[in-house]
Design a protein around this motif. Structure first.
Motif, PDB file in Angstrom:
ATOM      1  N   ASN A  29       0.818  -1.204   0.000  1.00 41.86           N
ATOM      2  CA  ASN A  29       0.000   0.000   0.000  1.00 41.86           C
ATOM      3  C   ASN A  29       0.858   1.263   0.000  1.00 41.86           C
ATOM      4  OD1 ASN A  29      -2.548   1.367   0.152  1.00 41.86           O
ATOM      5  ND2 ASN A  29      -2.051   1.839   2.266  1.00 41.86           N
ATOM      6  N   CYS A  30       1.802   1.374   0.966  1.00 44.78           N
ATOM      7  CA  CYS A  30       2.563   2.616   1.097  1.00 44.78           C
ATOM      8  C   CYS A  30       4.039   2.463   0.751  1.00 44.78           C
ATOM      9  CB  CYS A  30       2.424   3.162   2.524  1.00 44.78           C
ATOM     10  SG  CYS A  30       3.189   2.127   3.781  1.00 44.78           S
ATOM     11  N   GLY A  31       4.543   1.234   0.653  1.00 43.43           N
ATOM     12  CA  GLY A  31       5.931   1.015   0.264  1.00 43.43           C
ATOM     13  C   GLY A  31       6.921   1.012   1.409  1.00 43.43           C
ATOM     14  N   ALA A  32       6.460   1.133   2.641  1.00 42.79           N
ATOM     15  CA  ALA A  32       7.363   1.112   3.794  1.00 42.79           C
ATOM     16  C   ALA A  32       7.885  -0.304   4.018  1.00 42.79           C
ATOM     17  CB  ALA A  32       6.624   1.595   5.047  1.00 42.79           C
ATOM     18  N   LEU A  33       9.102  -0.427   4.568  1.00 45.19           N
ATOM     19  CA  LEU A  33       9.664  -1.735   4.861  1.00 45.19           C
ATOM     20  C   LEU A  33       9.078  -2.264   6.162  1.00 45.19           C
ATOM     21  CD1 LEU A  33      13.405  -1.216   3.928  1.00 45.19           C
ATOM     22  CD2 LEU A  33      11.666  -2.436   2.658  1.00 45.19           C
ATOM     23  N   ILE A  34       8.534  -3.475   6.114  1.00 48.50           N
ATOM     24  CA  ILE A  34       7.918  -4.107   7.281  1.00 48.50           C
ATOM     25  C   ILE A  34       8.348  -5.565   7.341  1.00 48.50           C
ATOM     26  CG2 ILE A  34       5.889  -2.611   7.354  1.00 48.50           C
ATOM     27  CD1 ILE A  34       4.346  -4.838   5.908  1.00 48.50           C
ATOM     28  N   LYS A  35       8.164  -6.195   8.496  1.00 45.47           N
ATOM     29  CA  LYS A  35       8.393  -7.627   8.612  1.00 45.47           C
ATOM     30  C   LYS A  35       7.238  -8.348   7.930  1.00 45.47           C
ATOM     31  CE  LYS A  35      10.996  -7.621  12.891  1.00 45.47           C
ATOM     32  NZ  LYS A  35      11.038  -8.111  14.274  1.00 45.47           N
ATOM     33  N   PRO A  36       7.508  -9.511   7.326  1.00 46.64           N
ATOM     34  CA  PRO A  36       6.435 -10.214   6.635  1.00 46.64           C
ATOM     35  C   PRO A  36       5.344 -10.705   7.593  1.00 46.64           C
ATOM     36  CG  PRO A  36       8.525 -11.377   6.374  1.00 46.64           C
ATOM     37  CD  PRO A  36       8.790 -10.160   7.176  1.00 46.64           C
ATOM     38  N   HIS A  37       4.119 -10.787   7.112  1.00 47.20           N
ATOM     39  CA  HIS A  37       2.954 -11.293   7.840  1.00 47.20           C
ATOM     40  C   HIS A  37       2.618 -10.454   9.059  1.00 47.20           C
ATOM     41  CE1 HIS A  37       3.200 -14.798   5.266  1.00 47.20           C
ATOM     42  NE2 HIS A  37       4.456 -14.925   5.595  1.00 47.20           N
ATOM     43  N   ARG A  38       2.837  -9.140   8.967  1.00 50.07           N
ATOM     44  CA  ARG A  38       2.488  -8.230  10.049  1.00 50.07           C
ATOM     45  C   ARG A  38       1.825  -6.992   9.454  1.00 50.07           C
ATOM     46  NH1 ARG A  38       6.581 -11.165  11.526  1.00 50.07           N
ATOM     47  NH2 ARG A  38       6.928 -11.726  13.689  1.00 50.07           N
ATOM     48  N   ALA A  39       1.006  -6.345  10.257  1.00 48.84           N
ATOM     49  CA  ALA A  39       0.355  -5.124   9.800  1.00 48.84           C
ATOM     50  C   ALA A  39       1.391  -4.013   9.673  1.00 48.84           C
ATOM     51  CB  ALA A  39      -0.732  -4.712  10.776  1.00 48.84           C
ATOM     52  N   CYS A  40       1.205  -3.155   8.694  1.00 51.25           N
ATOM     53  CA  CYS A  40       2.132  -2.046   8.461  1.00 51.25           C
ATOM     54  C   CYS A  40       1.902  -0.969   9.521  1.00 51.25           C
ATOM     55  CB  CYS A  40       1.909  -1.469   7.069  1.00 51.25           C
ATOM     56  SG  CYS A  40       2.969  -0.073   6.694  1.00 51.25           S
ATOM     57  N   PRO A  41       2.945  -0.570  10.257  1.00 47.93           N
ATOM     58  CA  PRO A  41       2.761   0.474  11.263  1.00 47.93           C
ATOM     59  C   PRO A  41       2.585   1.859  10.651  1.00 47.93           C
ATOM     60  CG  PRO A  41       5.048  -0.221  11.201  1.00 47.93           C
ATOM     61  CD  PRO A  41       4.297  -1.125  10.271  1.00 47.93           C
ATOM     62  N   GLU A  42       2.960   2.043   9.388  1.00 47.82           N
ATOM     63  CA  GLU A  42       2.847   3.345   8.739  1.00 47.82           C
ATOM     64  C   GLU A  42       1.417   3.626   8.279  1.00 47.82           C
ATOM     65  OE1 GLU A  42       5.437   5.459   8.553  1.00 47.82           O
ATOM     66  OE2 GLU A  42       6.630   3.968   9.637  1.00 47.82           O
TER      67      GLU A  42
END
Length: 60
Positions: free
Chosen positions: A33-46
């Motif tokens: 959705n926003c392109g931020a780096l996140i850990k897989p299988h987790r909701a994006c904090p951004e």
């Protein structure tokens, strides 16, 4: 019954154990959705989305 043939020195024992504790960098994926780096299988904090749905209310 299996019995060790001789004493294993501390150096040999520690050399064998040394490769078990190597650190690995964390796996990161980009949020679709926003392109931020996140850990897989987790909701994006951004943006608060997971699998295309809003799961976290993020103040903007």
């Amino acid at each position: 019954m299996a019995v060790p043939k001789g004493k294993v020195s501390r150096q040999r024992r520690d050399k064998r154990r040394s490769s078990h504790w190597k650190l690995t960098k964390p796996t990161l994926v980009s949020c679709p959705n926003c392109g931020a780096l996140i850990k897989p299988h987790r909701a994006c904090p951004e943006c608060g989305k997971y699998n295309g749905r809003d799961v976290i209310n993020v103040e903007e």
